[in-house]
Design a protein around this motif. Structure first.
Motif, short mmCIF file in Angstrom:
data_model
loop_
_atom_site.label_atom_id
_atom_site.label_comp_id
_atom_site.label_asym_id
_atom_site.label_seq_id
_atom_site.Cartn_x
_atom_site.Cartn_y
_atom_site.Cartn_z
N GLY A 93 77.39 -19.92 -11.67
CA GLY A 93 78.52 -20.46 -12.40
C GLY A 93 78.75 -19.74 -13.71
N PRO A 94 79.82 -20.14 -14.38
CA PRO A 94 80.03 -19.61 -15.73
C PRO A 94 79.01 -20.26 -16.66
CG PRO A 94 81.71 -21.23 -15.19
CD PRO A 94 80.88 -21.04 -13.95
N PRO A 95 78.74 -19.65 -17.82
CA PRO A 95 77.71 -20.19 -18.71
C PRO A 95 77.92 -21.65 -19.11
CG PRO A 95 78.38 -18.02 -19.42
CD PRO A 95 79.31 -18.41 -18.32
N ASP A 96 79.16 -22.09 -19.17
CA ASP A 96 79.40 -23.47 -19.60
C ASP A 96 79.28 -24.50 -18.49
OD1 ASP A 96 81.70 -22.52 -18.34
OD2 ASP A 96 83.03 -23.76 -19.58
N LYS A 97 79.08 -24.05 -17.23
CA LYS A 97 79.01 -25.01 -16.12
C LYS A 97 78.15 -24.44 -14.99
CE LYS A 97 81.16 -28.74 -14.16
NZ LYS A 97 82.17 -29.70 -14.27
N VAL A 98 76.85 -24.38 -15.21
CA VAL A 98 75.92 -23.84 -14.23
C VAL A 98 75.65 -24.89 -13.14
CG1 VAL A 98 73.58 -22.97 -13.89
CG2 VAL A 98 74.88 -22.31 -15.91
N THR A 99 75.69 -24.46 -11.89
CA THR A 99 75.40 -25.34 -10.76
C THR A 99 74.09 -24.89 -10.10
OG1 THR A 99 77.76 -25.64 -10.33
CG2 THR A 99 76.26 -26.17 -8.53
N PRO A 100 73.07 -25.76 -10.04
CA PRO A 100 71.84 -25.41 -9.34
C PRO A 100 71.97 -25.74 -7.85
CG PRO A 100 71.57 -27.49 -10.49
CD PRO A 100 72.98 -27.02 -10.77
#
Length: 159
Positions: free
Chosen positions: A89-96
């Motif tokens: 994801g982008p740095p502001d919304k990481v998805t694990p």
């Protein structure tokens, strides 16, 4: 607090092993060949070639989204099937995502995650640089996917 922890892990992984930046890359979307089933593909790599860094496939019949990226490890030092985590994801919304190690026929190691459709978190990629990290490799995709491309992909996925 949880998001800060995920971002910290992502930065730590990036510091350990990073794929070299690749230029002349772009995003593309297309429907799979009939022999591959009812699927849409989103890829990032060199245009008109098999040189791909990331591919995402939505299998509309199986209701599955598969995301894979090639790692820097070409020594096959990790057993195929090893469970790992893929952060994307982008740095502001990481998805694990839970993922596993697989080997491509070319011999390259991939980190592959499978989730159910629709993959709505892909919407967060629009207009941003996407970073992937997993199994000791981190990579930031330099070309930013535009909103129309992402919306078209999600529409083809049935979202």
């Amino acid at each position: 607090m949880k998001r800060l922890g995920i971002i910290s892990v992502l930065l730590l992984i990036a510091a350990c092993a990073t794929r070299p930046p690749t230029y002349n890359r772009s995003w593309a979307i297309f429907d799979a060949d009939a022999s591959e089933g009812n699927a849409a593909k989103l890829v990032y790599g060199a245009p008109n070639s098999d040189d791909i860094d990331l591919f995402a496939v939505c299998d509309r019949d199986a209701k599955v989204f598969e995301l894979a990226f090639f790692t820097a490890d070409s020594r096959m030092s990790v057993a195929e099937g090893t469970r790992t985590q893929l952060l994307v994801g982008p740095p502001d919304k990481v998805t694990p995502l839970m993922a596993s190690v697989q080997y491509h026929p070319s011999g390259e190691m991939m980190v592959v995650a499978r989730v159910g459709l629709p993959p709505t978190f892909v919407r967060d990629w629009a207009g941003k640089r996407v970073t992937l990290a997993g199994q000791g490799t981190a990579m930031t995709l330099l070309a930013r996917p535009d909103k129309r491309l992402i919306e078209d992909f999600l529409k083809r996925c049935g979202a």
